[in-house]
Design a protein around this motif. Structure first.
Motif, short mmCIF file in Angstrom:
data_model
loop_
_atom_site.label_atom_id
_atom_site.label_comp_id
_atom_site.label_asym_id
_atom_site.label_seq_id
_atom_site.Cartn_x
_atom_site.Cartn_y
_atom_site.Cartn_z
N UNK A 2 33.48 31.43 37.34
CA UNK A 2 34.39 32.54 37.60
C UNK A 2 35.57 32.04 38.41
N UNK A 3 36.64 32.79 38.35
CA UNK A 3 37.83 32.44 39.11
C UNK A 3 38.01 33.47 40.22
N UNK A 4 38.56 33.08 41.36
CA UNK A 4 38.69 34.00 42.49
C UNK A 4 39.42 35.31 42.16
N UNK A 5 40.35 35.29 41.22
CA UNK A 5 41.11 36.51 40.91
C UNK A 5 40.44 37.37 39.84
N UNK A 7 38.18 40.11 38.23
CA UNK A 7 37.62 41.36 38.73
C UNK A 7 36.15 41.45 38.31
N UNK A 8 35.30 41.85 39.25
CA UNK A 8 33.87 41.94 38.99
C UNK A 8 33.58 42.85 37.81
N UNK A 9 34.34 43.94 37.67
CA UNK A 9 34.07 44.89 36.58
C UNK A 9 34.27 44.26 35.20
N UNK A 17 25.82 38.83 38.91
CA UNK A 17 24.67 38.41 39.72
C UNK A 17 25.06 37.25 40.62
N UNK A 18 25.81 36.29 40.09
CA UNK A 18 26.27 35.15 40.89
C UNK A 18 27.15 35.59 42.04
#
Length: 110
Positions: A2-5, A7-9, A17-18
């Motif tokens: 994943x990348x910091x920017x 969005x979880x949604x 989960x991570x």
């Protein structure tokens, strides 16, 4: 993965989960509750999660692990508590029980 920017949604279940597991690193928790932390993730990620659980344990943090994956439970647990229909049906020290015994409690054979 994943990348910091990101969005979880917009993330997959495994990525969410991570993120949830990573968030535990931001607190000074004494107890961490993990509900099915190895569900919906890759084999490599499962190994990382189990390693992280060991790291938490080694730091003196208590972990409550809710899981149906018995190999994971037996890999990282010291004590196993089985709930069935809302009742405690077993409270075992891992070293004094077996996976078959725990499964028999889960399915009501004991």
């Amino acid at each position: 993965e994943t990348r910091p920017k990101d969005e979880v949604k917009t993330m997959s279940g495994g990525q969410r989960q991570a993120v949830a597991i990573a968030r535990t690193k931001l607190t000074d928790a004494k107890i961490v509750l993990m509900d099915e932390p190895t569900a919906s993730i890759s084999v490599r990620q499962i190994a990382e999660v189990l390693d992280y659980i060991r790291q938490l344990r080694d730091r003196g943090i208590s972990i409550i692990l809710v899981s149906h994956r018995m190999p994971d439970v037996f890999e990282v647990s010291d004590r196993i508590l089985v709930l069935r229909q809302g009742q405690i049906v077993a409270d075992e020290i891992k070293a004094k029980t077996s996976m078959n015994q725990i499964v028999s409690y889960i399915v009501g054979a004991e």
